[in-house]
Design a protein around this motif. Structure first.
Motif, PDB file in Angstrom:
ATOM      1  N   VAL A 164       0.849  -1.202   0.000  1.00 34.92           N
ATOM      2  CA  VAL A 164       0.000   0.000   0.000  1.00 34.92           C
ATOM      3  C   VAL A 164       0.879   1.244   0.000  1.00 34.92           C
ATOM      4  N   TYR A 165       1.931   1.220   0.806  1.00 35.05           N
ATOM      5  CA  TYR A 165       2.878   2.336   0.858  1.00 35.05           C
ATOM      6  C   TYR A 165       3.486   2.593  -0.518  1.00 35.05           C
ATOM      7  N   ASP A 166       3.928   1.532  -1.196  1.00 39.37           N
ATOM      8  CA  ASP A 166       4.538   1.689  -2.516  1.00 39.37           C
ATOM      9  C   ASP A 166       3.561   2.279  -3.529  1.00 39.37           C
ATOM     10  N   ILE A 167       2.315   1.827  -3.485  1.00 40.73           N
ATOM     11  CA  ILE A 167       1.299   2.339  -4.413  1.00 40.73           C
ATOM     12  C   ILE A 167       1.002   3.809  -4.123  1.00 40.73           C
ATOM     13  N   LEU A 168       0.819   4.145  -2.850  1.00 37.36           N
ATOM     14  CA  LEU A 168       0.532   5.536  -2.498  1.00 37.36           C
ATOM     15  C   LEU A 168       1.708   6.451  -2.831  1.00 37.36           C
ATOM     16  N   LYS A 169       2.921   5.954  -2.614  1.00 39.24           N
ATOM     17  CA  LYS A 169       4.102   6.750  -2.947  1.00 39.24           C
ATOM     18  C   LYS A 169       4.159   7.014  -4.451  1.00 39.24           C
ATOM     19  N   TRP A 170       3.884   5.993  -5.255  1.00 34.67           N
ATOM     20  CA  TRP A 170       3.873   6.154  -6.710  1.00 34.67           C
ATOM     21  C   TRP A 170       2.785   7.151  -7.120  1.00 34.67           C
ATOM     22  N   LEU A 171       1.619   7.052  -6.493  1.00 28.36           N
ATOM     23  CA  LEU A 171       0.544   7.992  -6.802  1.00 28.36           C
ATOM     24  C   LEU A 171       0.938   9.424  -6.463  1.00 28.36           C
ATOM     25  N   ALA A 172       1.488   9.621  -5.262  1.00 28.88           N
ATOM     26  CA  ALA A 172       1.803  10.974  -4.797  1.00 28.88           C
ATOM     27  C   ALA A 172       2.959  11.599  -5.554  1.00 28.88           C
ATOM     28  N   LEU A 173       3.961  10.795  -5.914  1.00 26.52           N
ATOM     29  CA  LEU A 173       5.168  11.356  -6.525  1.00 26.52           C
ATOM     30  C   LEU A 173       5.149  11.379  -8.048  1.00 26.52           C
ATOM     31  N   ILE A 174       4.396  10.486  -8.667  1.00 22.65           N
ATOM     32  CA  ILE A 174       4.448  10.378 -10.127  1.00 22.65           C
ATOM     33  C   ILE A 174       3.078  10.563 -10.780  1.00 22.65           C
ATOM     34  N   ALA A 175       2.123   9.732 -10.412  1.00 19.43           N
ATOM     35  CA  ALA A 175       0.863   9.679 -11.153  1.00 19.43           C
ATOM     36  C   ALA A 175       0.027  10.953 -11.010  1.00 19.43           C
ATOM     37  N   LEU A 176      -0.249  11.378  -9.775  1.00 14.34           N
ATOM     38  CA  LEU A 176      -1.126  12.541  -9.600  1.00 14.34           C
ATOM     39  C   LEU A 176      -0.527  13.832 -10.145  1.00 14.34           C
ATOM     40  N   PRO A 177       0.765  14.121  -9.926  1.00 17.87           N
ATOM     41  CA  PRO A 177       1.322  15.327 -10.560  1.00 17.87           C
ATOM     42  C   PRO A 177       1.282  15.256 -12.085  1.00 17.87           C
ATOM     43  N   ALA A 178       1.493  14.076 -12.645  1.00 15.91           N
ATOM     44  CA  ALA A 178       1.441  13.936 -14.104  1.00 15.91           C
ATOM     45  C   ALA A 178       0.019  14.161 -14.626  1.00 15.91           C
ATOM     46  N   VAL A 179      -0.967  13.636 -13.926  1.00 14.17           N
ATOM     47  CA  VAL A 179      -2.363  13.839 -14.339  1.00 14.17           C
ATOM     48  C   VAL A 179      -2.745  15.314 -14.211  1.00 14.17           C
ATOM     49  N   ALA A 180      -2.313  15.956 -13.133  1.00 16.15           N
ATOM     50  CA  ALA A 180      -2.607  17.388 -12.957  1.00 16.15           C
ATOM     51  C   ALA A 180      -1.991  18.205 -14.083  1.00 16.15           C
ATOM     52  N   TRP A 181      -0.752  17.892 -14.425  1.00 17.74           N
ATOM     53  CA  TRP A 181      -0.092  18.596 -15.525  1.00 17.74           C
ATOM     54  C   TRP A 181      -0.841  18.367 -16.835  1.00 17.74           C
ATOM     55  N   LEU A 182      -1.221  17.127 -17.096  1.00 12.88           N
ATOM     56  CA  LEU A 182      -1.943  16.801 -18.332  1.00 12.88           C
ATOM     57  C   LEU A 182      -3.270  17.557 -18.420  1.00 12.88           C
ATOM     58  N   VAL A 183      -4.021  17.564 -17.330  1.00 10.25           N
ATOM     59  CA  VAL A 183      -5.307  18.281 -17.322  1.00 10.25           C
ATOM     60  C   VAL A 183      -5.079  19.773 -17.519  1.00 10.25           C
ATOM     61  N   GLY A 184      -4.054  20.317 -16.877  1.00 13.70           N
ATOM     62  CA  GLY A 184      -3.777  21.745 -16.996  1.00 13.70           C
ATOM     63  C   GLY A 184      -3.357  22.170 -18.384  1.00 13.70           C
ATOM     64  N   VAL A 185      -2.651  21.296 -19.095  1.00 16.12           N
ATOM     65  CA  VAL A 185      -2.153  21.644 -20.426  1.00 16.12           C
ATOM     66  C   VAL A 185      -3.166  21.314 -21.518  1.00 16.12           C
ATOM     67  N   VAL A 186      -3.741  20.138 -21.452  1.00 10.97           N
ATOM     68  CA  VAL A 186      -4.616  19.665 -22.531  1.00 10.97           C
ATOM     69  C   VAL A 186      -6.068  20.096 -22.329  1.00 10.97           C
ATOM     70  N   GLY A 187      -6.482  20.214 -21.077  1.00 13.25           N
ATOM     71  CA  GLY A 187      -7.879  20.546 -20.801  1.00 13.25           C
ATOM     72  C   GLY A 187      -8.392  21.785 -21.501  1.00 13.25           C
ATOM     73  N   PRO A 188      -7.696  22.918 -21.416  1.00 13.26           N
ATOM     74  CA  PRO A 188      -8.201  24.115 -22.096  1.00 13.26           C
ATOM     75  C   PRO A 188      -8.270  23.950 -23.620  1.00 13.26           C
ATOM     76  N   GLN A 189      -7.359  23.212 -24.178  1.00 18.64           N
ATOM     77  CA  GLN A 189      -7.364  23.004 -25.629  1.00 18.64           C
ATOM     78  C   GLN A 189      -8.588  22.216 -26.089  1.00 18.64           C
ATOM     79  N   TRP A 190      -9.098  21.351 -25.212  1.00 15.36           N
ATOM     80  CA  TRP A 190     -10.265  20.543 -25.533  1.00 15.36           C
ATOM     81  C   TRP A 190     -11.554  21.162 -24.996  1.00 15.36           C
ATOM     82  N   GLY A 191     -11.456  22.342 -24.441  1.00 15.78           N
ATOM     83  CA  GLY A 191     -12.640  23.028 -23.948  1.00 15.78           C
ATOM     84  C   GLY A 191     -13.162  22.474 -22.630  1.00 15.78           C
ATOM     85  N   LEU A 192     -12.310  21.808 -21.879  1.00 12.41           N
ATOM     86  CA  LEU A 192     -12.704  21.268 -20.587  1.00 12.41           C
ATOM     87  C   LEU A 192     -12.915  22.423 -19.615  1.00 12.41           C
ATOM     88  N   SER A 193     -14.100  22.476 -19.030  1.00 10.85           N
ATOM     89  CA  SER A 193     -14.388  23.593 -18.114  1.00 10.85           C
ATOM     90  C   SER A 193     -13.781  23.327 -16.744  1.00 10.85           C
TER      91      SER A 193
END
Length: 75
Positions: A17-46
């Motif tokens: 569980v620790y390994d999964i949460l660490k991967w989420l906190a350090l890699i997955a969630l920041p990457a998803v946030a970056w993706l939404v921030g960059v691509v979202g406006p281009q696709w008209g995501l409100s």
């Protein structure tokens, strides 16, 4: 050594569980946030800013859970 006399872990979270949460906190969630921030406006995501803030807040929360688990072992 069998399970009855094995040393108990001082960690609050099990290792997997620790390994999964660490991967989420350090890699997955920041990457998803970056993706939404960059691509979202281009696709008209409100509400892209709100989504990015929420995803980052979840990442910080997960990081806090990890930190509490680590802190417990040091006390």
């Amino acid at each position: 050594m069998d399970e009855s006399n094995s040393p108990q872990s001082d960690y609050l979270l099990p290792g997997r569980v620790y390994d999964i949460l660490k991967w989420l906190a350090l890699i997955a969630l920041p990457a998803v946030a970056w993706l939404v921030g960059v691509v979202g406006p281009q696709w008209g995501l409100s509400h892209c800013g709100e989504l990015v803030t929420t995803i980052n807040a979840v990442g910080v929360f997960v990081g806090a859970l990890i930190g509490v688990s680590e802190l417990k072992t040091k006390l």
